[in-house]
Design a protein around this motif. Structure first.
Motif, PDB file in Angstrom:
ATOM      1  N   ILE A   1      41.303  43.614  36.811  1.00 33.82           N
ATOM      2  CA  ILE A   1      42.255  43.309  37.884  1.00 33.82           C
ATOM      3  C   ILE A   1      41.535  43.267  39.233  1.00 33.82           C
ATOM      4  O   ILE A   1      41.749  42.357  40.045  1.00 33.82           O
ATOM      5  CB  ILE A   1      43.394  44.351  37.924  1.00 33.82           C
ATOM      6  CG1 ILE A   1      44.183  44.318  36.609  1.00 33.82           C
ATOM      7  CG2 ILE A   1      44.325  44.095  39.096  1.00 33.82           C
ATOM      8  CD1 ILE A   1      45.233  45.400  36.496  1.00 33.82           C
TER       9      ILE A   1
ATOM     10  N   LYS B   1      45.546  39.355  41.729  1.00 29.78           N
ATOM     11  CA  LYS B   1      45.572  40.822  41.667  1.00 29.78           C
ATOM     12  C   LYS B   1      46.999  41.349  41.756  1.00 29.78           C
ATOM     13  O   LYS B   1      47.400  42.225  40.996  1.00 29.78           O
ATOM     14  CB  LYS B   1      44.810  41.397  42.872  1.00 29.78           C
ATOM     15  CG  LYS B   1      43.359  41.633  42.643  1.00 29.78           C
ATOM     16  CD  LYS B   1      42.783  42.253  43.898  1.00 29.78           C
ATOM     17  CE  LYS B   1      41.301  41.985  43.969  1.00 29.78           C
ATOM     18  NZ  LYS B   1      40.731  42.346  45.245  1.00 29.78           N
TER      19      LYS B   1
ATOM     20  N   TRP C   1      48.827  40.839  38.522  1.00 32.38           N
ATOM     21  CA  TRP C   1      48.387  41.753  37.463  1.00 32.38           C
ATOM     22  C   TRP C   1      48.883  43.174  37.708  1.00 32.38           C
ATOM     23  O   TRP C   1      49.369  43.836  36.797  1.00 32.38           O
ATOM     24  CB  TRP C   1      46.854  41.753  37.351  1.00 32.38           C
ATOM     25  CG  TRP C   1      46.321  40.540  36.656  1.00 32.38           C
ATOM     26  CD1 TRP C   1      45.622  39.515  37.206  1.00 32.38           C
ATOM     27  CD2 TRP C   1      46.461  40.217  35.270  1.00 32.38           C
ATOM     28  NE1 TRP C   1      45.321  38.571  36.271  1.00 32.38           N
ATOM     29  CE2 TRP C   1      45.821  38.969  35.064  1.00 32.38           C
ATOM     30  CE3 TRP C   1      47.069  40.848  34.179  1.00 32.38           C
ATOM     31  CZ2 TRP C   1      45.760  38.359  33.814  1.00 32.38           C
ATOM     32  CZ3 TRP C   1      47.010  40.241  32.943  1.00 32.38           C
ATOM     33  CH2 TRP C   1      46.359  39.003  32.773  1.00 32.38           C
TER      34      TRP C   1
END
Lengths: 298, 343
Positions: free
Chosen positions: A107, A115, A118
């Protein structure tokens, strides 16, 4: 900055007040209460009599047989329960770390907007209550649940694999319950990691394994340790997963303490004493860690 | 859930409009044991706003009242032995003679009960039995024996659930051995300890709240259960049969008690009278699938209950036994047996 903090200096004590209030009211006071109760006399069917005694600690340490009048022997029962809980918690921490570290690394190395997605996905299941998540885990892994039926349909197994009411199920439940507590601190640490260090090492012909072991892991170690503590400590006291997924056949520390207050036994001083001993164990582990940290910094 | 919110909002509206003078009623009750419609009906008839918290065992009820909740609830619904314990602990208020208009509706055999002679503190709620059910697809042999739980046939080994409650599980084990409850005979207690220690290898889980669920899902093929809860398992489609074992089984009665320091004592009395109306008692029975202790419920009952195998023991079944309240010395050994069992 010093000028600003100087301006706040007279207010310092007042500004600290909320923290002290929270620490005092929610931490110190309940722990002191437990400490006092653990030294009181048990009242039949719950409650305490205000007479000091060491009976609760005696019960923890010495076995006097079924009828309570045999010569005292060292009590293994509770040590076993503690050992079982510690093993389970350590297992959950280990698996969370093995899965959580690569996940966090993955991540942290995505583009900024990915990011966010995730991280969002990691946390979504945790918007649902822990009890409900644990029960749904039970539905998934039971003998005629989707996991076993899927594996059977694929021809990978002939008969259902017994998962429910086993230690494997408890491990799975703890792992699932606390995984984000491992991923998030490690993610925060890897995110701050300066990847130029890896590049520099690579330029100096360090193989990937060495970069990971000698550079990345030491730098993100505070995140790893924080994650391990955040998983280990609540796993130690967990009783939802052991009860629902493990079949409640054996006590864990959490269910042992719960039973003293809610169950038939109604032995509040003993429950308080077991909680104090657990607290002491956790404190010892954390102190040892803090020591080793401060030493390595010096 | 949405329905509940709506009816809650409706109830609130009602309070705001008309009922602030009539006040409140605070119930402490078992989980899943009273239909929402009955509570709504009570509110509609009296204007009293009802709030309810739930517990999952008699022991949890006692523990929470002891830990300072006494004085915040008006009524609770303990089982027979717990009525006696709570009375000894001074947690119950006295119902004066003539205070309950409908007390004559209580069935005669439930008026003078050992746990509350003369019904000074309680009225019947529901009664039933505790034994076990067996999945007939898995085992078709004789199930009217406690061997099913404590010395099971090969096909049931490792596929048994017992109640996670020492009172019920150890009493059934005592019946299996033919020893009296609350015994202080050392050989008998030792035999009881040996029995459950050995039988644990055959058990898959200790579960009370999901005793029904594990039978329906097939997680286990036999399991201890209350008769009404078991009937729900059968109605949900599991091929399970409730057993009235020849060695004996547990009979229990849950009772509505008037708690000491009830904040709304008069409303509690009204609620008890309300529950003694045959129509309302029958509504609870139709929901919970046990048996009411109230006269005249017949016309309001779900016809299926009159013939269901869970409510109607076979003619040659022995009488069941109530759980006895042990003294401290005996109870201590039972607690010890339970702790050793789960260590």
């Amino acid at each position: 900055m010093p000028t600003v903090s100087a301006a706040f200096a007279p207010l310092r004590n007042w500004l600290m007040a909320p923290s002290w209030l929270i620490v005092g009211f929610f931490l110190v006071l309940p722990v002191l209460l437990m400490l006092v109760y653990s030294f009181l006399t048990k009242e039949f069917r719950g409650g305490v009599i205000w007479e000091p005694t060491l009976a609760a600690y005696d019960q923890f340490l010495f076995d006097r047989g079924l009828f309570g009048d045999a010569p005292p022997r060292l009590q293994w029962a509770y040590i076993q329960i503690f050992f079982r809980s510690i093993t389970q918690a350590a297992g959950a921490t280990f698996f969370c770390l093995i899965i959580g570290f690569p996940t966090a690394y993955f991540i942290a190395t995505r583009a900024d907007n990915a990011k966010v997605v995730w991280l969002f996905l990691v946390t979504v299941p945790y918007w649902v209550n822990l009890l409900i998540r644990t029960v749904s885990m039970k539905f998934l892994i039971r003998d005629n649940g989707p996991l076993n039926e899927g594996l059977t349909a694929l021809g990978l197994i002939d008969a259902p694999v017994q998962l429910i009411n086993t230690n494997v199920a408890v491990q799975l439940g703890l792992f699932y319950s606390y995984l984000p507590f491992m991923v998030l601190p490690i993610y925060a640490a890897v995110e701050r990691y300066n990847f130029a260090l890896s590049e520099a090492a690579s330029d100096l012909y360090a193989p990937k394994w060495i970069i990971l072991r000698r550079i990345l892991i030491p730098v993100v170690m505070p995140g790893i340790v924080a994650g391990c503590i955040l998983v280990f400590v609540p796993s130690l006291g967990a009783f939802l997963a052991p009860d629902l997924l493990g079949g409640a056949k054996t006590f864990m520390i959490g269910s042992l303490i719960d039973e003293q207050f809610k169950g038939n036994a109604g032995n509040w001083p003993f429950g308080a004493a077991a909680a104090m001993i657990l607290l002491l164990l956790v404190l010892i582990v954390l102190t040892l860690y803090a020591r080793s940290q401060s030493r390595s910094k010096v | 859930m949405k329905m509940k919110v709506l009816s809650g909002a409706a109830a609130l509206g009602l309070i705001a409009g008309s009922a602030s003078a009539e006040g409140r009623l605070s119930i402490y009750h078992w989980f899943e044991y009273i239909p929402q419609e009955i509570l709504d009906k009570f509110t509609a008839e009296t204007g009293i706003e009802v709030t309810m918290d739930t517990y999952d065992s008699n022991e949890a009820l006692l523990a929470n009242l002891k830990a300072g909740k006494l004085g915040s609830y008006d009524v609770a619904v303990p089982g027979d032995y717990m009525v006696a314990i709570m009375k000894n602990e001074g947690m119950l208020d006295m119902i004066a003679d003539g205070e309950l208009a409908n007390v004559s509706n209580v069935e005669d055999k439930w008026m003078n009960v050992a746990f509350d002679p003369g019904r000074k503190h309680s009225i019947p709620y529901q009664w039933g039995s505790t034994s076990f059910m067996v999945n007939r697809d898995v085992y078709s042999g004789d199930i009217r024996t406690t061997d099913i739980i404590f010395n099971p046939p090969e096909v049931l080994k490792g596929r048994i659930n017992v109640l996670d409650n020492p009172a019920e599980t150890l009493v059934l084990a005592s019946m299996h051995l033919g020893i009296p409850q609350c015994t202080t005979d050392r050989d008998q207690l030792q035999a009881l300890d040996d029995l459950v220690q050995g039988a644990k290898a055959y058990w898959a889980s200790f579960n009370s709240e999901s005793a029904k669920d594990v039978l329906v899902s097939g997680d286990v093929a036999a399991g201890m259960i209350y008769n009404g809860f078991g009937q729900k398992a059968r109605l949900e489609g599991a091929n399970v049969e409730y057993a009235y074992p020849r060695q004996g089984y547990i009979v229990w009665m849950d009772n509505v008690v008037l708690l000491k320091d009830a904040p709304n004592r008069a409303n509690a009395i009204m609620f008890m009278d309300f529950l003694l109306e045959p129509e309302n008692a029958a509504a609870v029975t139709n929901f919970a699938r046990y048996t009411s202790g109230v006269k005249g419920v017949g016309p309001f009952l779900d016809p299926e209950l009159k013939t269901s195998p869970e409510q109607n023991p076979p003619a040659d079944a022995p009488a069941g036994s109530f759980i006895k309240v042990c003294d401290e010395a005996a109870q201590k050994v039972y607690d010890q047996i339970w702790t050793r069992l789960k260590q």
